[in-house]
Design an enzyme around this catalytic site. Structure first.
Site, mmCIF file in Angstrom:
data_model
loop_
_atom_site.group_PDB
_atom_site.id
_atom_site.type_symbol
_atom_site.label_atom_id
_atom_site.label_comp_id
_atom_site.label_asym_id
_atom_site.label_seq_id
_atom_site.Cartn_x
_atom_site.Cartn_y
_atom_site.Cartn_z
ATOM 1 N N HIS A 16 34.250 43.297 43.399
ATOM 2 C CA HIS A 16 35.566 43.543 44.007
ATOM 3 C C HIS A 16 36.037 44.969 43.736
ATOM 4 O O HIS A 16 36.688 45.590 44.577
ATOM 5 C CB HIS A 16 36.598 42.565 43.444
ATOM 6 C CG HIS A 16 36.371 41.143 43.818
ATOM 7 N ND1 HIS A 16 36.466 40.680 45.114
ATOM 8 C CD2 HIS A 16 36.053 40.061 43.052
ATOM 9 C CE1 HIS A 16 36.230 39.377 45.139
ATOM 10 N NE2 HIS A 16 35.975 38.980 43.898
ATOM 11 N N TYR A 286 46.063 36.366 43.049
ATOM 12 C CA TYR A 286 44.604 36.412 42.942
ATOM 13 C C TYR A 286 44.150 37.868 42.812
ATOM 14 O O TYR A 286 44.478 38.709 43.650
ATOM 15 C CB TYR A 286 44.024 35.778 44.202
ATOM 16 C CG TYR A 286 42.579 35.374 44.154
ATOM 17 C CD1 TYR A 286 42.049 34.679 43.069
ATOM 18 C CD2 TYR A 286 41.742 35.645 45.236
ATOM 19 C CE1 TYR A 286 40.721 34.286 43.060
ATOM 20 C CE2 TYR A 286 40.416 35.251 45.234
ATOM 21 C CZ TYR A 286 39.907 34.574 44.139
ATOM 22 O OH TYR A 286 38.588 34.182 44.132
#
Length: 340
Positions: A16, A286
């Site tokens: 990510h 998140y």
């Protein structure tokens, strides 16, 4: 005490942090360094797990298979691990990963949706794999409810179930309560894991509390390389583990060298606690939403923090990345928005 099982997530959660863009050569180099440093397991996949590369989650620079093959070629001691989210990855991807040498897998679901993991856990057990249940966004449901979900994963065949603080929202008491709730309901032979994020600067503290409460599997990454403000930095956690005389088998200096020499140079955005990533933890968002929110901020001229606050208010969960753009458009249409 029981020897800790140190699982590195630099090459999965850390995807990510680099928008899922890393060469197989770099994967191989990092895996070799981690293997030599003595970690127990190394997780490799797109940030959103097997088959996560897509327009919604973000395309990868390479396929999961290219990354996994590069990792397998550089492993001597550590267990090759991957992550699968039912509904993104399928049984076919699970079987292919096993063929390429993956021997441990985490089946990840939202913290209230353990029932969707049954098929995948059963298949992994059938293949003879080590299997963990991974209850994401664990802050979003009370400890007792989370433990009931963990019990479901155990009943499907999971060897271990994680308290997974995907939003970096849990404080030490929140971690303690959840681990105790797990221990109260799970069989004594079922292991418990902790997956912490650094958004509130508590990843090491939360991991330490978890171990003190009986957790044996600890997720961490080189330089904290991961979504949001990153994961528990492996070199910092190992230093604390040494101070506590905990058994773990990892070489602190080797991990420090890999973090500074191999991983930090790959980061196009520093992985750290700053105004944006702190807001992730504060709002309970998140962690992998960070880069999506930053893109929406740039496109629509809305402060990233304002977007993240609204994401938190609406309770978005993994898989709803596309709604971040909708939120930005709503904020533009509604005019100035105050922060809290």
């Amino acid at each position: 005490m029981t020897k800790l099982y140190i699982q590195d997530v630099t090459l999965r959660d850390g995807m990510h942090a680099v928008r899922h863009r890393i060469t197989p050569d770099d994967v191989g180099t990092i895996v070799a360094a981690l293997d030599a440093a003595g970690v127990d397991a190394i997780e490799v996949a797109h940030g959103d797990g097997l088959a996560g590369g897509s327009l919604n989650y973000g395309p990868g620079s390479n396929t999961d298979w290219e990354w996994i093959e590069a990792a397998a070629d550089n492993l001597t001691h550590a267990t090759l691990t991957t992550l699968l989210l039912p509904g993104i990855g399928t049984i076919a991807e699970l079987e292919q990963a096993h063929k390429l040498g993956v021997r441990s897998i985490r089946i990840a679901t939202h913290c209230t949706e353990a029932d969707v993991s049954a098929q995948h856990i059963a298949k992994a057990r059938e293949l003879g794999m080590d299997v963990s249940g991974f209850l994401m966004m664990s802050h979003m449901t009370p400890a007792e409810n989370l433990a009931e979900q963990a019990k479901l994963m155990e009943s499907y065949g999971a060897h271990c179930v994680y308290v997974t603080d995907s939003g970096g929202r849990l404080t030490m008491n929140g971690v303690r309560d959840r681990v105790r709730a797990y221990r109260d309901i799970l069989d004594p032979g079922t292991q418990i894991g902790i997956h912490a994020h650094e958004n509130l600067s508590l990843s090491v503290a939360n991991s330490v509390v978890a171990v003190e409460e009986g957790v044996t599997r600890v997720d961490a990454s080189l330089a904290g390389h991961g979504a949001g403000a990153g994961n528990c930095p492996i070199e910092a956690f190992i230093a604390v583990a040494n101070l506590h005389d905990w058994q773990h088998g990892s070489d602190l200096f080797a991990l420090q060298d890999a973090a500074d020499d191999l991983v930090r140079p790959l980061q196009d955005r520093p992985v750290r606690v700053d105004r944006e990533t702190l807001t992730l933890g504060y709002a309970g968002v998140y962690s992998s939403f960070l880069r999506h929110a930053e893109t929406a901020s740039k496109n629509y001229g809305i402060d990233v923090r304002t977007i993240l606050q609204e994401v938190g208010k609406r309770g978005l969960v993994g898989g709803q990345e596309d709604m971040i753009t909708d939120i930005a458009l709503d904020l533009v249409a509604s005019g100035p928005v105050s922060t809290y």
